[in-house]
Design an enzyme around this catalytic site. Structure first.
Site, PDB file in Angstrom:
ATOM      1  N   THR A 126     -24.700 -63.242  -8.825  1.00  7.42           N
ATOM      2  CA  THR A 126     -25.810 -62.330  -9.101  1.00  7.42           C
ATOM      3  C   THR A 126     -26.966 -62.999  -9.834  1.00  7.42           C
ATOM      4  O   THR A 126     -28.133 -62.684  -9.594  1.00  7.42           O
ATOM      5  CB  THR A 126     -25.282 -61.159  -9.964  1.00  7.42           C
ATOM      6  OG1 THR A 126     -24.241 -60.529  -9.233  1.00  7.42           O
ATOM      7  CG2 THR A 126     -26.358 -60.143 -10.275  1.00  7.42           C
ATOM      8  N   ASP A 156     -17.262 -62.806 -11.465  1.00  9.27           N
ATOM      9  CA  ASP A 156     -15.921 -62.355 -11.063  1.00  9.27           C
ATOM     10  C   ASP A 156     -14.826 -63.391 -11.294  1.00  9.27           C
ATOM     11  O   ASP A 156     -13.739 -63.051 -11.756  1.00  9.27           O
ATOM     12  CB  ASP A 156     -15.920 -61.939  -9.576  1.00  9.27           C
ATOM     13  CG  ASP A 156     -16.640 -60.612  -9.369  1.00  9.27           C
ATOM     14  OD1 ASP A 156     -16.907 -59.926 -10.377  1.00  9.27           O
ATOM     15  OD2 ASP A 156     -16.935 -60.267  -8.218  1.00  9.27           O
ATOM     16  N   THR A 199     -11.488 -64.156 -20.336  1.00 11.20           N
ATOM     17  CA  THR A 199     -11.083 -63.231 -19.278  1.00 11.20           C
ATOM     18  C   THR A 199     -12.244 -62.284 -19.038  1.00 11.20           C
ATOM     19  O   THR A 199     -12.908 -61.883 -19.995  1.00 11.20           O
ATOM     20  CB  THR A 199      -9.880 -62.374 -19.760  1.00 11.20           C
ATOM     21  OG1 THR A 199      -8.848 -63.259 -20.162  1.00 11.20           O
ATOM     22  CG2 THR A 199      -9.350 -61.466 -18.681  1.00 11.20           C
ATOM     23  N   SER A 247     -18.765 -65.432  -6.103  1.00 13.97           N
ATOM     24  CA  SER A 247     -17.621 -66.129  -6.693  1.00 13.97           C
ATOM     25  C   SER A 247     -16.279 -65.496  -6.333  1.00 13.97           C
ATOM     26  O   SER A 247     -15.237 -66.069  -6.622  1.00 13.97           O
ATOM     27  CB  SER A 247     -17.782 -66.269  -8.197  1.00 13.97           C
ATOM     28  OG  SER A 247     -17.371 -65.114  -8.859  1.00 13.97           O
TER      29      SER A 247
HETATM   30  N1  ASP Z   1     -19.498 -60.683  -7.203  1.00 15.11           N
HETATM   31  C1  ASP Z   1     -20.374 -61.464  -8.027  1.00 15.11           C
HETATM   32  C2  ASP Z   1     -19.758 -62.832  -8.194  1.00 15.11           C
HETATM   33  O1  ASP Z   1     -18.843 -63.005  -8.954  1.00 15.11           O
HETATM   34  C3  ASP Z   1     -20.616 -60.830  -9.329  1.00 15.11           C
HETATM   35  C4  ASP Z   1     -21.479 -61.652 -10.240  1.00 15.11           C
HETATM   36  O2  ASP Z   1     -22.298 -62.445  -9.775  1.00 15.11           O
HETATM   37  O3  ASP Z   1     -21.352 -61.521 -11.456  1.00 15.11           O
HETATM   38  O4  ASP Z   1     -20.180 -63.761  -7.577  1.00 15.11           O
END
Ligand code: ASP
Length: 342
Positions: free
Chosen positions: A15, A92, A167, A60
């Site tokens: 993000t 994530d 975590t 991620s």
């Molecule tokens: N789904 C996204 C990722 O982990 C969430 C984020 O960017 O924080 O890549």
């Protein structure tokens, strides 16, 4: 005159690297090449910033060991040219990646700071700018012309943590991470307060070794009241399985029923490592503390002590990749290698 520290920003995805098209509302990738133009505040920092990006940035949740190797190789190739590294990563699996890199980068003597954000960098209320700016500032911190931080960390929402102690605890709050078994390494308020006494210090001045061999022939089982023998049997019978992490209750407790103890004992005899970690977010496995875990000691189960699930996965893959013989595996596993256990 003192030379400004050189910081390499590594964009892997997530993000933080998104920008919203204000007309359509759609999210699109941010061009990190023009970072300094887009975030002019960065020019106020007392360091030189260079950027590099994964050819195809990932969400991620698609993380896998190959990408960890890619990150480690970027650091390896640029290690002598830069004084610190900031890895922009989705939240994530950030704790998994920070844990993995902590084991892969042996004798690390420079900061590697993972950060990301809950909102895209282009959003009005974004947390991305603070996370990015302070991470770069932390990575540039020096003492006697040497980097102050010499470990893999995670910076999020005003706090710097040891990476392999973190975590992800919240999918929504800006404070998305916690380190329940180890104190914060730094806190950013009006001043940036680094808690030097908690920083990782290895006594030896050795060259960086990048360990790229990770073995993912592992499994994890979270026990629950009513879990059946078939669940364990089917997992223990997976071809090429080398280790199983079991998330037990409280201080490392599980059922004392004969089928369970027998299965564990036979599996260890077959040469599969079994590691006991706790389902609790904080605290430690203390095997033998209660009768329900005493049998596990007899069977040869490894104590993960107060390791996080993320670090246990990374440490298991890393140690299996080092081809350590049966008995030493347990001793080394129960030893702190990168400050991951107390
Ligand atoms: N789904 C996204 C990722 O982990 C969430 C984020 O960017 O924080 O890549």
């Amino acid at each position: 005159m003192n030379k400004k520290p050189n910081i390499l920003l590594i964009y892997t995805g997530g993000t933080i690297g998104m920008i919203r098209d204000f007309k359509t509302g759609a999210l699109k990738a941010f061009d990190f090449k023009n970072l300094l133009e887009k975030i002019p505040e960065l020019q106020l920092l007392d360091c030189n910033i260079d950027t590099v990006s994964f050819n195809e940035p990932i969400d991620s949740s698609n993380m896998k060991p190959e990408y960890w190797v890619q990150m480690a190789e970027i650091i390896e190739d640029n290690y002598t040219l830069f004084d610190g590294f900031v890895i922009l990563h989705g939240s994530d699996t950030m704790s998994y990646s920070a844990s993995a890199l902590s084991f892969m980068l042996e004798n690390l003597a420079k900061p590697v700071i993972f950060t990301g954000s809950q909102l895209p960098i282009g959003d009005l209320r974004t947390d991305a700018k603070e996370n990015l700016i302070t991470s770069i500032q932390i990575a540039s911190k020096q003492e006697n012309h040497k980097p102050l931080i010499k470990e893999v960390c995670l910076y999020f929402e005003y706090k710097l943590y040891r990476g392999n102690r973190t975590t992800k605890i919240n999918a929504e709050h800006f404070q998305a991470f916690a380190s329940l078994n180890y104190p914060d390494l730094a806190e950013s308020g009006v001043h940036l307060k680094i808690n030097k006494e908690y920083l990782f210090r290895s006594s030896l001045n050795k060259n960086l070794i990048v360990r790229k061999n990770l073995d993912s022939n592992i499994a994890i089982i979270k026990i629950f009241p009513g879990i059946s023998p078939q669940v364990f049997q089917s997992i223990f019978n997976i071809k090429n399985l080398k280790a199983v992490i079991i998330e037990t209750y409280g201080a490392g407790n599980c059922t004392t029923e004969a089928w369970f103890i027998n299965l564990i004992t036979q599996t260890i005899k077959k040469g599969i490592h079994i590691i006991n970690i706790t389902q609790c977010s904080g605290g430690s496995v203390i095997m033998g503390h209660y009768e329900t875990s005493r049998e596990l000691i007899k069977a040869g189960v490894i104590s993960g002590k107060d390791i996080t699930t993320e670090a246990a996965i990374a440490k298991t893959m890393y140690l299996l990749g080092q081809n350590i013989s049966g008995k030493s595996f347990k001793t080394i596993y129960e030893t702190s290698l990168r400050g991951e256990i107390t």
